[in-house]
Design a protein around this motif. Sequence first.
Motif, short mmCIF file in Angstrom:
data_model
loop_
_atom_site.label_atom_id
_atom_site.label_comp_id
_atom_site.label_asym_id
_atom_site.label_seq_id
_atom_site.Cartn_x
_atom_site.Cartn_y
_atom_site.Cartn_z
N MET A 75 79.38 43.07 -38.55
CA MET A 75 80.64 42.74 -37.88
C MET A 75 81.80 43.57 -38.45
N SER A 76 81.61 44.02 -39.71
CA SER A 76 82.74 44.71 -40.35
C SER A 76 83.13 45.97 -39.57
N VAL A 77 82.10 46.63 -38.98
CA VAL A 77 82.41 47.85 -38.22
C VAL A 77 83.23 47.49 -36.98
N VAL A 78 82.86 46.37 -36.33
CA VAL A 78 83.62 45.93 -35.15
C VAL A 78 85.06 45.66 -35.53
N GLY A 79 85.24 44.94 -36.66
CA GLY A 79 86.58 44.63 -37.12
C GLY A 79 87.40 45.88 -37.35
N ALA A 80 86.78 46.86 -38.07
CA ALA A 80 87.50 48.09 -38.38
C ALA A 80 87.84 48.85 -37.10
N THR A 81 86.89 48.88 -36.14
CA THR A 81 87.17 49.57 -34.88
C THR A 81 88.32 48.91 -34.15
N LEU A 82 88.28 47.56 -34.15
CA LEU A 82 89.37 46.81 -33.52
C LEU A 82 90.71 47.21 -34.13
N GLN A 83 90.74 47.29 -35.47
CA GLN A 83 91.98 47.64 -36.16
C GLN A 83 92.50 49.00 -35.72
N VAL A 84 91.56 49.98 -35.69
CA VAL A 84 91.97 51.34 -35.30
C VAL A 84 92.50 51.33 -33.88
N VAL A 85 91.80 50.61 -32.99
CA VAL A 85 92.24 50.58 -31.59
C VAL A 85 93.61 49.91 -31.49
N PHE A 86 93.74 48.77 -32.18
CA PHE A 86 95.02 48.07 -32.12
C PHE A 86 96.16 48.94 -32.62
N VAL A 87 95.92 49.58 -33.78
CA VAL A 87 96.99 50.41 -34.35
C VAL A 87 97.26 51.60 -33.44
N GLY A 88 96.18 52.26 -33.02
CA GLY A 88 96.34 53.47 -32.20
C GLY A 88 97.08 53.19 -30.91
N VAL A 89 96.70 52.12 -30.23
CA VAL A 89 97.31 51.82 -28.93
C VAL A 89 98.64 51.09 -29.11
N GLY A 90 98.65 50.19 -30.11
CA GLY A 90 99.81 49.31 -30.22
C GLY A 90 101.00 49.95 -30.91
N ALA A 91 100.76 50.98 -31.75
CA ALA A 91 101.87 51.52 -32.53
C ALA A 91 103.03 52.02 -31.67
N PRO A 92 102.75 52.84 -30.63
CA PRO A 92 103.87 53.27 -29.79
C PRO A 92 104.56 52.08 -29.10
N LEU A 93 103.76 51.07 -28.75
CA LEU A 93 104.36 49.89 -28.12
C LEU A 93 105.29 49.18 -29.10
N LEU A 94 104.87 49.11 -30.39
CA LEU A 94 105.72 48.49 -31.41
C LEU A 94 107.06 49.22 -31.49
N VAL A 95 106.97 50.57 -31.50
CA VAL A 95 108.21 51.35 -31.53
C VAL A 95 109.05 51.04 -30.30
N GLY A 96 108.37 50.89 -29.15
CA GLY A 96 109.08 50.55 -27.92
C GLY A 96 109.79 49.21 -28.03
N VAL A 97 109.07 48.23 -28.58
CA VAL A 97 109.66 46.90 -28.75
C VAL A 97 110.89 46.98 -29.64
N MET A 98 110.76 47.74 -30.75
CA MET A 98 111.88 47.82 -31.69
C MET A 98 113.09 48.50 -31.05
N ARG A 99 112.83 49.56 -30.28
CA ARG A 99 113.94 50.24 -29.62
C ARG A 99 114.60 49.33 -28.59
N GLN A 100 113.75 48.57 -27.89
CA GLN A 100 114.27 47.68 -26.86
C GLN A 100 115.15 46.60 -27.51
N ALA A 101 114.65 46.06 -28.65
CA ALA A 101 115.43 45.03 -29.34
C ALA A 101 116.79 45.58 -29.76
N ARG A 102 116.77 46.80 -30.31
CA ARG A 102 118.04 47.41 -30.72
C ARG A 102 118.96 47.59 -29.53
N ALA A 103 118.38 48.09 -28.43
CA ALA A 103 119.18 48.37 -27.24
C ALA A 103 119.85 47.09 -26.74
#
Lengths: 673, 313
Positions: B1-29
């Motif tokens: 399961m550890s490989v699944v967990g690690a893959t999930l993390q990479v996917v979450f970070v890879g896909v979610g990181a730009p969205l996080l930046v988007g959220v932060m910019r939106q909050a500031r705006a």
Amino acid sequence: MNVVGTLFTVALSCCAVAALAALVAPPRARLHLAGWCTAAAGAAGAAAGVAAVVVAGAGQLWSAWLPELLPLAGVRLALDPLGGVFVAITGVVTVCAAIYGIGYCAHGLDGRVFQAVLPLFVAAMLVVPAAASVSTFLLAWELMATSSLVLLLAEHRRRAAVGRAGLWYAVMTHLGLVTILAGLVTFAAGAGGESFEQLRAATLPPAAKTVAFLATFAGFASKAGIVPLHVWLPRAYPEAPSHVSALMSAAMVNMGAYGVVRVGLDLLHVGPAWWWLLVLAAGAASALFGILQAIVTSDLKRLLAYSSTENLGLVLVGVGAAGFFAASHLSVVAALALAAALLHVVNHAAFKTVLFLSAGSVLHATGTRDLDALGGLRTRMPYTTVVFAVGALCASALPPGNAFVSEWLLLQSLIHAVPGAGVVGVVTMPLAVGVIALSAGLAVATFVKAFGVGFLARPRSAQAERASESPLAMLGATALAASGCAALALTPTLVVPALGGAVGVVFPGREVVSGELALRLAGVSGVISPLLIALALMAAVVAVLGLVRVMAARRARRAARLWDCGAGPMSARMEYTATSFAEPLQRVFDNVLAPESDVAVTPVKESAYLVERVRFQARVPDRIEHRLYDPLIAAVTVLGLGARKLATGSVHRYLGYGFWALTGALIVLVVLW
Amino acid sequence: MSVVGATLQVVFVGVGAPLLVGVMRQARARLEGRAGAGIRQPWRDLRKLMRKQAITPHGTGWVFRAAPLLLAGTTLVVAAVVPLVTTDSPLDGVADLFAVTALLALGSVALALGALDTGTAFGGMGASREMTVLALVEPTILVSTFALSIKAGSTSLGAIVTATADNPLSVISPVSVLAAIALAIVTIAETGRIPLDNPSTHLELTMIHEAMVLEYAGPDLALVEWASAMRLSVLLGLLAGLFFPLGIAGADAGPLALAVASIALVLKVGVLGVVLAVGEVFMAKLRLFRVPELLAGSFLLALLAVAASFFLA
């Protein structure tokens, strides 16, 4: 004689053959004959060292007793795993330096004396860790000091600075010899014998032990370039021929660390905790001071010299921590700290060889060591750039470099010591961690500066523009050292268990680490796998590359102008130099570094407002030298000048001195007897 | 399961990181009274950059080309090994706090060398400032790590997080609070946010990160931007995991636990991001030479955390 003894004898014989060959061979063949014989000596020495580590693990020590070689005491040699580690390091460094020397010495350094002294220096460095009696040790130590002094002075006719560096080195190294001599003689007198066996078995009063330890520590610290006795190092290394600097920095300074471990931990059986806190403090101070000076200097080889002060400082932090833990009865972490220190000695030797040899190639190709005048070597010296990059990565303690592993091990030992180390430990260990971390961070900045400013971007001077790649012998030797770095970085699991044998000499019966793929600490929890880090990193980079290939537009790269703010093409004068790169850090550490700047404004004649010329000068002097040595030298000079009046040339006066001296001596004898 | 967990993390970070930046910019705006570009804008920017032609500025070489790859590579490795979704890393020998900080530093070094390779004054300035901050941040990271690892008896991130998760009340001890503040300051410094660096400025007096990436364009720039967004989310995720490990899946966790952990991760990092963005609205950037004082303060807090961990133990 077992295999260790045979190999060691072969190594010393090769040194003798190399020295003879250099003396008698015709100038043409001299370089190759002496060079290859010295390299063979190095290879045999390395094999002997490795064999000593491996064979002694099986309980077979090699020792020799040659009573006829030296009057009164004879020569006593013994190679245990601890000495073996240092012999092996010297051997490997010698192989690289000797092969490099064949290419490097072809112009001007192929003289008879220089070529003959180099193997003698190597022989001395092989004998020092193998010495098993005080007289043998001191003899080898003095041979090492004298021969390195001769090598350092090789280019004294070309540059005046060489002579001054030689003077500093001679004085510092011989003062060091005097204190080591005093310390060991006190020790031997108390023990009633001079072989290391007798010293080990002796029981001395605590005061005598402390005197012996402090005196020898001062001498060993000056050899290792520890603050405040480091002043010879940043003078000597830049002025010595580059392969000699590599030998001195990668092999000779280690002997200082060896001496502290041998005398303090082995012969004196650890002793009180405060000795080791002193060692730790000296190490921490040199780590910080060394790297701070390294970041503000723009002389490439001077930077590397100060980096040696930093790294040996880190080694002494490890040795000091090991002694402190042993005195506090924390044997698991004590063994770990000593293993970390020894591993750092090995790693430092590996990357410093690469760095000094490639700095030598740069000097050879451009004729300058000034980073502010270098730059743009990437296109002109591609191979040297790559090997320097490997060395710089290793020296800045980042994965996948080798110094990262030893610093990780050191930090682990400090962290795991805290629950049992008492209040003193709790105060010192976090500070030590902070010092190691700060010096690691500054080392990153230093080597980004050295590599980024020295090799990347565009050339800042005509010399750098004219640079061309070095000859094959130089490149090959540097690449050999770089591959050694890579091997140490990726598979420390092969080296560290072997170092466990050397640690066992001092702290017997302890396994330090285990594991094939990952470094697993024994006794405390901690695991790291440099190989896995490197593989994961490579896989990630390949994945990113693949992603870009798939996602990005398939159009060829286009060359374009740099962003120049619309002000026309960029010139090399607009680039950041080494000095400007270090300026923010210099400003942050203003209070420690005390930089000097000087502005001289020349106004146009008869005008207070129009300026003809503004001259700005900035310098960061070595503050310890400034505050400690300058007053001392001034005082000695005043004393010397004052004493001149005693010797006026009048024979009557000298006869008077003789008369009064004799009378005084007689009176003293009469009164005291 | 550890490989699944690690893959999930990479996917979450890879896909979610730009969205996080988007959220932060939106909050500031929103806080500044603007409408904002929407949270998917960073992704749209990345897509646009990816379609552009890659550019090699005159006089740059392999170091300049390799830097974005190495930056993104180190961040991906860190995303795979730190405990964001699961404490059970498949790369056991990498998931050590020292190794992780050193890997992040390696990414910064790669970018700084890429900047120096251009030979422009901007590149040199950015590299010099970045290295200054990096050198001063390092002691805080290691000493606060020290404080946290005493409790767990190990520097392995999984072990630290597991120890906190087993004993959640230990978070409100002085050790954790002091270490959390110290690490929060470090996170801000490492990700180049206000008050240390302003991510949305292009003024040469103030910039650090932006000065280094000035010569990058097209896919290279996309990689750099993506990697810095990922660094931000990994560091925020790590901060959340170390001090608020609620929901992180342990060893041998089933799919349900992983799903819960994923939702918890998104929520925690989202909240932290918004808090950071709100904080930025009310703060001005520090002068570069005031930054060392802030970092020295955080180092002191980390030292106090170690002392507290001993005297309270």
